[in-house]
Motif scaffolding. Structure first.
Motif, PDB file in Angstrom:
ATOM      1  N   ALA A 100     -39.173  81.459 -36.655  1.00  0.00           N
ATOM      2  CA  ALA A 100     -40.063  80.461 -36.053  1.00  0.00           C
ATOM      3  C   ALA A 100     -41.464  81.065 -36.024  1.00  0.00           C
ATOM      4  CB  ALA A 100     -39.598  80.130 -34.646  1.00  0.00           C
ATOM      5  N   GLU A 101     -42.455  80.207 -35.745  1.00  0.00           N
ATOM      6  CA  GLU A 101     -43.825  80.694 -35.701  1.00  0.00           C
ATOM      7  C   GLU A 101     -43.961  81.807 -34.653  1.00  0.00           C
ATOM      8  OE1 GLU A 101     -46.600  77.587 -35.899  1.00  0.00           O
ATOM      9  OE2 GLU A 101     -48.308  78.969 -35.772  1.00  0.00           O
ATOM     10  N   GLY A 102     -44.484  82.935 -35.073  1.00  0.00           N
ATOM     11  CA  GLY A 102     -44.735  84.030 -34.137  1.00  0.00           C
ATOM     12  C   GLY A 102     -43.529  84.899 -33.856  1.00  0.00           C
ATOM     13  N   SER A 103     -42.356  84.528 -34.378  1.00  0.00           N
ATOM     14  CA  SER A 103     -41.155  85.287 -33.994  1.00  0.00           C
ATOM     15  C   SER A 103     -41.169  86.704 -34.578  1.00  0.00           C
ATOM     16  CB  SER A 103     -39.868  84.540 -34.340  1.00  0.00           C
ATOM     17  OG  SER A 103     -39.714  84.425 -35.716  1.00  0.00           O
ATOM     18  N   LYS A 104     -41.721  86.853 -35.779  1.00  0.00           N
ATOM     19  CA  LYS A 104     -41.772  88.201 -36.370  1.00  0.00           C
ATOM     20  C   LYS A 104     -42.620  89.127 -35.500  1.00  0.00           C
ATOM     21  CE  LYS A 104     -40.198  90.151 -40.051  1.00  0.00           C
ATOM     22  NZ  LYS A 104     -38.774  90.473 -40.111  1.00  0.00           N
ATOM     23  N   ASP A 105     -43.773  88.616 -35.042  1.00  0.00           N
ATOM     24  CA  ASP A 105     -44.650  89.437 -34.186  1.00  0.00           C
ATOM     25  C   ASP A 105     -43.938  89.806 -32.889  1.00  0.00           C
ATOM     26  OD1 ASP A 105     -46.635  89.301 -36.042  1.00  0.00           O
ATOM     27  OD2 ASP A 105     -47.676  87.622 -35.096  1.00  0.00           O
ATOM     28  N   THR A 106     -43.207  88.862 -32.342  1.00  0.00           N
ATOM     29  CA  THR A 106     -42.476  89.139 -31.101  1.00  0.00           C
ATOM     30  C   THR A 106     -41.431  90.225 -31.346  1.00  0.00           C
ATOM     31  OG1 THR A 106     -42.738  86.831 -30.506  1.00  0.00           O
ATOM     32  CG2 THR A 106     -41.124  88.084 -29.229  1.00  0.00           C
ATOM     33  N   ILE A 107     -40.661  90.093 -32.424  1.00  0.00           N
ATOM     34  CA  ILE A 107     -39.621  91.094 -32.714  1.00  0.00           C
ATOM     35  C   ILE A 107     -40.268  92.466 -32.906  1.00  0.00           C
ATOM     36  CG2 ILE A 107     -37.834  91.806 -34.348  1.00  0.00           C
ATOM     37  CD1 ILE A 107     -37.390  88.809 -34.982  1.00  0.00           C
ATOM     38  N   LEU A 108     -41.396  92.481 -33.617  1.00  0.00           N
ATOM     39  CA  LEU A 108     -42.056  93.768 -33.910  1.00  0.00           C
ATOM     40  C   LEU A 108     -42.608  94.459 -32.661  1.00  0.00           C
ATOM     41  CD1 LEU A 108     -43.774  92.938 -37.309  1.00  0.00           C
ATOM     42  CD2 LEU A 108     -42.206  94.858 -36.871  1.00  0.00           C
ATOM     43  N   ARG A 109     -42.765  93.711 -31.584  1.00  0.00           N
ATOM     44  CA  ARG A 109     -43.183  94.359 -30.329  1.00  0.00           C
ATOM     45  C   ARG A 109     -42.097  95.291 -29.812  1.00  0.00           C
ATOM     46  NH1 ARG A 109     -45.808  89.444 -28.439  1.00  0.00           N
ATOM     47  NH2 ARG A 109     -44.176  88.963 -26.948  1.00  0.00           N
ATOM     48  N   TYR A 110     -40.856  95.023 -30.223  1.00  0.00           N
ATOM     49  CA  TYR A 110     -39.715  95.817 -29.740  1.00  0.00           C
ATOM     50  C   TYR A 110     -39.067  96.631 -30.851  1.00  0.00           C
ATOM     51  CZ  TYR A 110     -40.181  92.384 -26.025  1.00  0.00           C
ATOM     52  OH  TYR A 110     -40.674  91.590 -25.034  1.00  0.00           O
ATOM     53  N   SER A 111     -38.921  96.005 -32.010  1.00  0.00           N
ATOM     54  CA  SER A 111     -38.074  96.566 -33.063  1.00  0.00           C
ATOM     55  C   SER A 111     -38.921  96.993 -34.259  1.00  0.00           C
ATOM     56  CB  SER A 111     -37.050  95.496 -33.490  1.00  0.00           C
ATOM     57  OG  SER A 111     -36.317  95.939 -34.595  1.00  0.00           O
ATOM     58  N   PRO A 112     -38.999  98.289 -34.539  1.00  0.00           N
ATOM     59  CA  PRO A 112     -39.855  98.759 -35.635  1.00  0.00           C
ATOM     60  C   PRO A 112     -39.449  98.209 -37.001  1.00  0.00           C
ATOM     61  CG  PRO A 112     -38.884 100.614 -34.425  1.00  0.00           C
ATOM     62  CD  PRO A 112     -38.321  99.373 -33.829  1.00  0.00           C
ATOM     63  N   SER A 113     -38.187  97.808 -37.162  1.00  0.00           N
ATOM     64  CA  SER A 113     -37.748  97.267 -38.455  1.00  0.00           C
ATOM     65  C   SER A 113     -38.137  95.800 -38.612  1.00  0.00           C
ATOM     66  CB  SER A 113     -36.224  97.396 -38.579  1.00  0.00           C
ATOM     67  OG  SER A 113     -35.597  96.538 -37.633  1.00  0.00           O
ATOM     68  N   GLY A 114     -38.587  95.180 -37.521  1.00  0.00           N
ATOM     69  CA  GLY A 114     -38.895  93.749 -37.571  1.00  0.00           C
ATOM     70  C   GLY A 114     -37.645  92.894 -37.583  1.00  0.00           C
ATOM     71  N   LYS A 115     -36.521  93.505 -37.256  1.00  0.00           N
ATOM     72  CA  LYS A 115     -35.251  92.765 -37.265  1.00  0.00           C
ATOM     73  C   LYS A 115     -34.557  92.918 -35.924  1.00  0.00           C
ATOM     74  CE  LYS A 115     -34.538  92.567 -42.145  1.00  0.00           C
ATOM     75  NZ  LYS A 115     -34.953  91.211 -42.434  1.00  0.00           N
ATOM     76  N   VAL A 116     -33.709  91.970 -35.625  1.00  0.00           N
ATOM     77  CA  VAL A 116     -32.816  92.073 -34.462  1.00  0.00           C
ATOM     78  C   VAL A 116     -31.404  92.329 -34.984  1.00  0.00           C
ATOM     79  CG1 VAL A 116     -34.192  90.588 -32.981  1.00  0.00           C
ATOM     80  CG2 VAL A 116     -32.445  89.542 -34.432  1.00  0.00           C
ATOM     81  N   PRO A 117     -30.567  92.930 -34.173  1.00  0.00           N
ATOM     82  CA  PRO A 117     -30.752  93.342 -32.794  1.00  0.00           C
ATOM     83  C   PRO A 117     -31.520  94.661 -32.685  1.00  0.00           C
ATOM     84  CG  PRO A 117     -28.580  94.000 -33.531  1.00  0.00           C
ATOM     85  CD  PRO A 117     -29.201  93.240 -34.661  1.00  0.00           C
ATOM     86  N   CYS A 118     -32.095  94.833 -31.485  1.00  0.00           N
ATOM     87  CA  CYS A 118     -32.725  96.113 -31.154  1.00  0.00           C
ATOM     88  C   CYS A 118     -32.467  96.377 -29.669  1.00  0.00           C
ATOM     89  CB  CYS A 118     -34.215  96.052 -31.443  1.00  0.00           C
ATOM     90  SG  CYS A 118     -35.053  97.619 -31.141  1.00  0.00           S
ATOM     91  N   LEU A 119     -32.028  97.578 -29.376  1.00  0.00           N
ATOM     92  CA  LEU A 119     -31.767  97.964 -27.982  1.00  0.00           C
ATOM     93  C   LEU A 119     -32.950  98.790 -27.479  1.00  0.00           C
ATOM     94  CD1 LEU A 119     -29.298  98.101 -25.798  1.00  0.00           C
ATOM     95  CD2 LEU A 119     -29.224 100.491 -26.514  1.00  0.00           C
TER      96      LEU A 119
END
Ligand code: GSH
Length: 217
Positions: free
Chosen positions: A38-57
């Motif tokens: 979705a719009e902006g979802s990659k940026d949101t994931i990258l705030r947590y996950s360095p791979s840009g993918k989920v899942p991330c703990l």
């Protein structure tokens, strides 16, 4: 305190694995759901996950350590928070369970492409056709052989007796087989039902059904 960043419960098979493993191990965590593609979802994931993918703990007790990748998360949590209880105790079974997860993690490309996870859908008509594709048929046959062999050895109710990370890794396959109407012999259907009946699995399925986003793969 742990936070697990996950994708849509209807679609994100990779997210389901550690989510279910943590739930079954009774490990408390906060869940942060990001609607994928979705719009902006990659940026949101990258705030947590360095791979840009989920899942991330995210482990807040370790300076917000990020552990991405479903297998790495399960291994980390098993080691740090579950005293090793998330793998089978017996070394031979543990080695096999790890091999099952590694094979699932790295393979089954045709299954992923043609029978992608879509919990709330009934795609049995299209599933009947796709199951005849040689690569898909080979993936299904291999999964049946894996389940058959593990269950015959231990007698169930899960692949290596008690629930383990291996079952969490095959949980998305269980939902795919339901969505696409993949028929199983009684012992394997029984195993699939055991996974489906788990309380956390029921909760994940119910949440997935309530989601409204549509992702076209
Ligand atoms: N090998 C990784 C795969 C992770 C993966 O492919 N995640 C997908 C979602 S199911 C994803 O984050 N897609 C969103 C994107 O690429 O923007 C794992 O095991 O965690």
């Amino acid at each position: 305190m742990l936070t697990l960043v996950i994708g849509n419960k209807n679609y994100s098979s990779w997210s389901l694995r550690p989510w279910l493993a943590l739930q079954m191990a009774g490990i408390a965590f906060e869940e942060l759901r990001v609607s994928l593609y979705a719009e902006g979802s990659k940026d949101t994931i990258l705030r947590y996950s360095p791979s840009g993918k989920v899942p991330c703990l995210i482990d807040h007790a370790r300076g917000d350590l990020a552990v991405w990748d479903s297998l790495a998360i399960c291994e980390y949590v098993n080691e740090q928070y579950a005293q090793g209880a998330m793998w089978p105790v017996e070394p031979t079974a543990r080695a096999r369970a790890r091999a099952y997860c590694a094979e699932m993690h790295a393979g089954f490309g045709a299954l992923r492409t043609h029978l992608s996870m879509d919990i709330r859908a009934d795609l049995s008509a299209v599933g009947a056709e796709r199951q005849r594709l040689p690569d898909v048929a080979a993936d299904i046959a291999r999964i049946r052989a894996l389940w058959d062999s593990a269950l015959a050895d231990c007698g169930g109710p899960f692949l290596f007796g008690s629930f383990s990370i291996a079952d969490a890794f095959f949980a998305p396959v269980v939902t795919r087989f339901a969505t696409y109407g993949v028929l199983l012999p009684p012992a394997l259907a029984h195993y699939a039902q055991n996974v489906t009946d788990l309380a956390p699995m029921q909760a994940w399925i119910a949440d997935g059904r309530r989601e409204t986003e549509v992702i076209k793969f």
